[in-house]
Design a protein around this motif. Sequence first.
Motif, mmCIF file in Angstrom:
data_model
loop_
_atom_site.group_PDB
_atom_site.id
_atom_site.type_symbol
_atom_site.label_atom_id
_atom_site.label_comp_id
_atom_site.label_asym_id
_atom_site.label_seq_id
_atom_site.Cartn_x
_atom_site.Cartn_y
_atom_site.Cartn_z
ATOM 1 N N ASN A 10 0.832 -1.196 0.000
ATOM 2 C CA ASN A 10 0.000 0.000 0.000
ATOM 3 C C ASN A 10 0.873 1.255 0.000
ATOM 4 O O ASN A 10 1.690 1.451 0.905
ATOM 5 C CB ASN A 10 -0.917 -0.016 1.230
ATOM 6 N N SER A 11 0.730 2.101 -1.013
ATOM 7 C CA SER A 11 1.604 3.267 -1.169
ATOM 8 C C SER A 11 1.404 4.301 -0.063
ATOM 9 O O SER A 11 2.330 5.014 0.319
ATOM 10 C CB SER A 11 1.393 3.905 -2.544
ATOM 11 N N TYR A 12 0.172 4.371 0.500
ATOM 12 C CA TYR A 12 -0.098 5.292 1.610
ATOM 13 C C TYR A 12 0.605 4.793 2.878
ATOM 14 O O TYR A 12 1.205 5.571 3.635
ATOM 15 C CB TYR A 12 -1.603 5.432 1.849
ATOM 16 N N ALA A 43 6.513 6.314 -3.867
ATOM 17 C CA ALA A 43 6.568 7.180 -5.056
ATOM 18 C C ALA A 43 6.441 6.372 -6.327
ATOM 19 O O ALA A 43 5.704 6.731 -7.260
ATOM 20 C CB ALA A 43 7.863 7.979 -5.048
ATOM 21 N N GLU A 44 7.160 5.250 -6.381
ATOM 22 C CA GLU A 44 7.111 4.386 -7.578
ATOM 23 C C GLU A 44 5.727 3.748 -7.735
ATOM 24 O O GLU A 44 5.339 3.366 -8.841
ATOM 25 C CB GLU A 44 8.186 3.311 -7.483
ATOM 26 N N GLY A 45 4.988 3.670 -6.624
ATOM 27 C CA GLY A 45 3.624 3.145 -6.673
ATOM 28 C C GLY A 45 2.610 4.191 -7.083
ATOM 29 O O GLY A 45 1.414 3.916 -7.116
ATOM 30 N N GLY A 46 3.105 5.400 -7.383
ATOM 31 C CA GLY A 46 2.219 6.450 -7.897
ATOM 32 C C GLY A 46 1.613 7.329 -6.836
ATOM 33 O O GLY A 46 0.736 8.151 -7.129
ATOM 34 N N ASN A 47 2.101 7.237 -5.590
ATOM 35 C CA ASN A 47 1.527 8.030 -4.509
ATOM 36 C C ASN A 47 2.115 9.442 -4.496
ATOM 37 O O ASN A 47 3.333 9.614 -4.362
ATOM 38 C CB ASN A 47 1.794 7.327 -3.164
ATOM 39 N N SER A 62 4.552 14.633 -8.223
ATOM 40 C CA SER A 62 3.667 14.870 -7.086
ATOM 41 C C SER A 62 2.676 15.986 -7.385
ATOM 42 O O SER A 62 1.482 15.886 -7.087
ATOM 43 C CB SER A 62 4.501 15.219 -5.849
ATOM 44 N N ALA A 63 3.174 17.050 -8.010
ATOM 45 C CA ALA A 63 2.329 18.194 -8.348
ATOM 46 C C ALA A 63 1.251 17.801 -9.344
ATOM 47 O O ALA A 63 0.077 18.167 -9.204
ATOM 48 C CB ALA A 63 3.195 19.325 -8.917
ATOM 49 N N GLU A 64 1.641 17.025 -10.355
ATOM 50 C CA GLU A 64 0.670 16.577 -11.357
ATOM 51 C C GLU A 64 -0.367 15.643 -10.734
ATOM 52 O O GLU A 64 -1.493 15.552 -11.209
ATOM 53 C CB GLU A 64 1.386 15.869 -12.514
ATOM 54 N N GLY A 65 0.045 14.929 -9.663
ATOM 55 C CA GLY A 65 -0.861 14.018 -8.964
ATOM 56 C C GLY A 65 -1.833 14.740 -8.057
ATOM 57 O O GLY A 65 -2.704 14.119 -7.462
ATOM 58 N N GLY A 66 -1.636 16.093 -7.888
ATOM 59 C CA GLY A 66 -2.597 16.883 -7.144
ATOM 60 C C GLY A 66 -2.201 17.212 -5.718
ATOM 61 O O GLY A 66 -2.998 17.804 -4.979
#
Length: 761
Positions: free
Chosen positions: A650-652, A682-686, A717-721
């Motif tokens: 879990n990335s969180y 980070a690599e998990g897209g979080n 991170s910025a693009e992810g919101g």
Amino acid sequence: MEYILKSAEGGDFILGYYYEHEIETTKDKKKAFQCYLKSAEGGNNEKKEFQWYLKSAEAEGGDFILGYYYEHEIETTKDKKKAFQCYLKSAEGGNNEKKEFQWYLKSAEGGNSKSQLIVGSHYDNGIGTTKDDAKAFQWYLKSVEGGDSEGQYILGKFYVNEIGTTKDGEKDFQWYLKSAEGGNIYGQFNLGICYDIGIGTTKDEEKAFQWYLKLAEGGDSYGQNNLGNCYRNGIGTTKDEEKAFQWYLKSAEGGNSYGQNNLGYCYDNGIGTMKDEEKAFQWYLKSAEDGNSKKQYVIGYRYENGIGTTKDEEKEFQWYLKSAEGGNSDGQFNLGNCYRDGIGTMKDEKKAFQWYLKSAEGGNCKSQAIIGSHYDNGIGTTKDKEKAFQWYLKSAEGGNSDGQYIIGCCYMKGIGKDVEKAFQWYLKSAEGGNIYGQFNLGICYENGIGTTKDEEKAFQWYLKSAEEGNSNGQYNLGDCYRNGIGTIKDGEKAFQWYLKSAEGGNSYGQNNLRYCYDNGIGTMKDKEKAFQWYLKSAEDGNSKKQYVIGYRYGNGVGTTKDEEKAFQWYLKSAKGGNSDGQNNLGNCYRDGIGTMKDKKKELQWYLKSAEGGNSYGQCSLGNCYINGKGTTKDEKKAFQWYLKSAEGGNSYGQNNLGNCYTNGIGTMKDVKKAFQWYLKSAEGGNCYGQCNLGYCYRDGIGTTKDEKKAFQWYFKSAEGGDSKGQYNLGCCYLNGIGTTKDKEKGFNWFTLSAERGNSNV
């Protein structure tokens, strides 16, 4: 008794004897008297008969017939007083069968052909003497030397049924021929059958037809029925359904139950007349009054289904009961159904079991499968897996496709587990047209279970099952078309078969139809239809589907956003044990989504989700412990749950674990481990992990300082919101950290960060 009743001239004396001695009919002295009277009027050898009855009366036992002789002045002077005394003596003393037999025997030994016939009948039926088929045969044989057509008919019957002699079709035929030529209608009837089937002679349908015709025209209802058969099937004559109908009608009106049954069949199927189910029912009903259990079953079936009559469950039950008590295995099976389902009677599982058992023991393979199920599940009897297996096996070996399918399942699932045998039984069941056997055979071929893997054969069996309406077969056929299993990929056909499966109530088909609408497979994308099918699919109580419905209501996917409904579906899912549903229910109690905020309930559902192995639930539970929400603050427990979540991918949880190692929360501070967990997150897209990884690279925390990498991760991170990521990216552009200075871009990212509520901006 019917044959004796239709006897040609000379049979009245014997008929009287049958009524007198209750042979194949109800005892009736009046009818006996009438027959003896007819016999007397017909010119039998009355002088000899009188002498024997006189002797019989003197020794007790012949009083009734002697009274008849006195009354009617047969070979003696008419004397009503003596007649009365004889009748009175007979009535008071009762018949003495042993003494009567002895007098008939003396008469027979003296050459009286009628007495010889009677003695044969006594030995045949055990009247006044011990039953002896061989002696019966011998006396019948003696009686026919005098040309008695009744004896000839009976002798033929003895040869055909191997009673007291060796079976001999030719002799059977010869005696029926003699009897027939002597005018005996039963001989004529049986002679027709001999020609019809080829018993003791060359098959000759034309001659059979002629003998049936002779009988029918003479008014014999059996001959009329068989003549109807000839016209209906073109036996020995040109096929003529109208004539068939007419002869069945004559037979039926004459009280013949076979004719009545065949007439019902004609009305049922429009043979030689207009189709009329009500008339068909009425004739079937008359036919069933003869006590034939098969016909009683048919009446029960018609009351069950309302064919030609009003549906009537009580009458259905009564007729099945009659049929069952008469030994009909189909009637017993359906009577079992009545007791099982409470049709026309009270539900009674024990009685249902008993009738199924009778039917099964009678060889009914449907009942054998049901009995197997009763033993399997302990319905109406004690649970017994071994007996269940044995009954399933009997049913299967008897050719019942349901039994074959079930025994295949037994071999597949562990009762005598043998996947090769399972495959063989599925094959038999499938070839017998069983849609479940066809489906399971498809699975065997698709996965190589008990046989060589063969996707094309799997496809073919799924197709058969699907075309016969099996919703599982339709669902798997859809999969074959969607994924190109044993056939060419075809999204449209996949969609069509999923649609059929879904409309048949199959929750898997409904789910896959939802998938098609969600992703535009074989149809246009339609989120609303996708939602509707998912909603139907969730009605099967599947907790995972209930979770998805909650998610769609919560986020307005394919439906109007509805937080209360979202909460209700998450609650269903959570109670069903779904850990995702439990986590999201925890979120509802945390944020007051569709319900009141409740920290304790929030903690309880996160705990259930976490204990069920859900990495989101574990991360959420960690948050509760780190913030003391619904429980006492406990950083060590928080760390432990974050660790479980992180190790679960879990990335969180990975990001939060990184925070624990960075700040020494619940564990020793360890920036290198912090870096590693931020990297995984980070690599998990979080986006939060990406922002924290940017910090590490910018400041060299747990790794070598690298401003370009810092910039790249802030950018992701910025693009992810993430507002912090946006703020830090703005700083990079403003100060030229890892990129070229660009105040305009920096300002734009600060703006986005501020709009997301970042107070640092």
